[in-house]
Scaffold this motif. Structure first.
Motif, PDB file in Angstrom:
ATOM      1  N   ARG A 103       2.841  -0.593   4.193  1.00  0.00           N
ATOM      2  CA  ARG A 103       2.358  -0.814   2.829  1.00  0.00           C
ATOM      3  C   ARG A 103       1.570  -2.111   2.735  1.00  0.00           C
ATOM      4  O   ARG A 103       0.611  -2.213   1.965  1.00  0.00           O
ATOM      5  N   PHE A 104       1.944  -3.104   3.526  1.00  0.00           N
ATOM      6  CA  PHE A 104       1.204  -4.366   3.532  1.00  0.00           C
ATOM      7  C   PHE A 104      -0.143  -4.197   4.224  1.00  0.00           C
ATOM      8  O   PHE A 104      -1.160  -4.736   3.759  1.00  0.00           O
ATOM      9  N   ILE A 105      -0.157  -3.459   5.315  1.00  0.00           N
ATOM     10  CA  ILE A 105      -1.419  -3.207   6.017  1.00  0.00           C
ATOM     11  C   ILE A 105      -2.394  -2.479   5.106  1.00  0.00           C
ATOM     12  O   ILE A 105      -3.588  -2.832   5.039  1.00  0.00           O
ATOM     13  N   LYS A 106      -1.913  -1.475   4.412  1.00  0.00           N
ATOM     14  CA  LYS A 106      -2.782  -0.715   3.509  1.00  0.00           C
ATOM     15  C   LYS A 106      -3.343  -1.610   2.412  1.00  0.00           C
ATOM     16  O   LYS A 106      -4.551  -1.574   2.111  1.00  0.00           O
ATOM     17  N   THR A 107      -2.492  -2.438   1.827  1.00  0.00           N
ATOM     18  CA  THR A 107      -2.944  -3.333   0.754  1.00  0.00           C
ATOM     19  C   THR A 107      -3.993  -4.308   1.254  1.00  0.00           C
ATOM     20  O   THR A 107      -5.040  -4.520   0.610  1.00  0.00           O
ATOM     21  N   ILE A 108      -3.750  -4.925   2.403  1.00  0.00           N
ATOM     22  CA  ILE A 108      -4.687  -5.902   2.957  1.00  0.00           C
ATOM     23  C   ILE A 108      -6.008  -5.228   3.309  1.00  0.00           C
ATOM     24  O   ILE A 108      -7.091  -5.743   3.002  1.00  0.00           O
ATOM     25  N   ALA A 109      -5.936  -4.055   3.954  1.00  0.00           N
ATOM     26  CA  ALA A 109      -7.164  -3.342   4.333  1.00  0.00           C
ATOM     27  C   ALA A 109      -7.986  -2.951   3.108  1.00  0.00           C
ATOM     28  O   ALA A 109      -9.220  -3.064   3.110  1.00  0.00           O
ATOM     29  N   LEU A 110      -7.321  -2.509   2.062  1.00  0.00           N
ATOM     30  CA  LEU A 110      -8.039  -2.153   0.827  1.00  0.00           C
ATOM     31  C   LEU A 110      -8.743  -3.361   0.224  1.00  0.00           C
ATOM     32  O   LEU A 110      -9.872  -3.260  -0.269  1.00  0.00           O
ATOM     33  N   GLN A 111      -8.080  -4.510   0.240  1.00  0.00           N
ATOM     34  CA  GLN A 111      -8.705  -5.720  -0.289  1.00  0.00           C
ATOM     35  C   GLN A 111      -9.926  -6.121   0.537  1.00  0.00           C
ATOM     36  O   GLN A 111     -10.959  -6.529  -0.018  1.00  0.00           O
ATOM     37  N   VAL A 112      -9.827  -5.998   1.859  1.00  0.00           N
ATOM     38  CA  VAL A 112     -10.966  -6.342   2.714  1.00  0.00           C
ATOM     39  C   VAL A 112     -12.116  -5.366   2.476  1.00  0.00           C
ATOM     40  O   VAL A 112     -13.288  -5.769   2.400  1.00  0.00           O
TER      41      VAL A 112
END
Length: 273
Positions: free
Chosen positions: A150-159
């Motif tokens: 869930r953290f990876i998805k959030t960070i990737a979406l922000q990038v």
């Protein structure tokens, strides 16, 4: 690689090899976000840093490990994987995101220098691709990456939404265990390895050595990646590949470089000043 349905094209790489559990988990997250292309080493390449293959052939072959994913195994280093992907698969049309990992083991602090995972992400950033490296504090082949997703998805979406500052990438590290407190934007801790070489003897009584060591944190700040990980946070460190020590330029400019004139030899006589 063609963009489909306006979904972003995402390059996935790693240094633990194409069959590592970490990259499988990263692929699963990226498939939720875009069109995924995987180019990864055909075997473990940990600690390779930014090495590239020179003087021998590079090979990469299509493999079919996960349904619906375009995947290639590469005989070279993690950096080779990115270079081949950009030049031969994307054919110069850069992917929208490059993600590397999920590495088995942390790449916090000074480890970023040695890491093949992070060097692959650095190469992505050099190619002007928004890039992120992900690592988990667990070397086990049975490591549980589920709490990272869930953290990876959030960070990737922000990038993907915001991009990254010029010549910058992200180094993301996860502590082991599911009880994560959140994300901390950090600086790299001033820490290093106190290394030792364990000397042993082979059957011919010749010495050989195994590298061992203890990680020493010399930084007591509470804004570092080491502090964040020790306190249950996901650490996110913005990293740059410009290694210029800008603060040292004024110091060096204050030095006096009195270089003596060159000595020129006379054609048939003694040297002339």
């Amino acid at each position: 690689m063609k963009k489909e349905n306006s979904r972003p094209n995402i390059l996935v790489v790693n240094d633990d090899g194409i069959t590592a559990p970490g990259i499988k988990n990263l692929i699963e997250v990226m498939m939720e976000l875009g069109n995924v292309v995987v180019v990864a080493p055909d075997g473990p390449q940990s600690g390779m840093g930014h090495a590239i293959t020179i003087g021998k052939p590079l090979r990469f072959d299509r493999v079919d490990l996960y349904p619906g994913v375009e995947m290639y195994k590469c005989s070279g280093t993690p950096v080779d994987c990115v270079k081949l992907a950009v030049n031969k698969i994307f054919k110069g049309k850069k992917p929208d995101l490059c993600v590397s990992g999920i590495n088995h083991g942390l790449n916090n602090s000074i480890n970023v220098i040695y890491s093949g995972t992070m060097s692959a992400a650095v190469e992505g950033a050099i190619e002007n691709i928004p890039s992120v490296g992900f690592s988990l504090d667990d070397f086990s082949e049975q490591a549980d990456f589920s709490h990272c997703k869930r953290f990876i998805k959030t960070i990737a979406l922000q990038v993907l939404e915001h991009g990254l500052p010029q010549a910058t990438l992200l180094n993301v590290n996860f502590p082991n265990g599911a009880d994560l407190k959140g994300i901390k934007i950090c600086r790299q801790a001033n820490a290093k390895w106190a290394e030792e070489f364990d000397e042993r003897k082979d059957p011919h009584n010749r010495s050989y050595y195994w590298l061992t060591g203890v990680f020493q944190n010399n930084d007591k700040g509470e804004d570092t990646d080491v502090w964040a990980l020790d306190n249950g946070y996901v650490s996110v460190v913005p990293v740059q590949f410009d290694l210029t020590a800008h603060h040292a330029i004024p110091v060096l400019n204050s030095w006096t470089f009195d270089v003596p004139p060159a000595v020129v030899a006379a054609p048939d006589g003694p040297s002339l000043g």
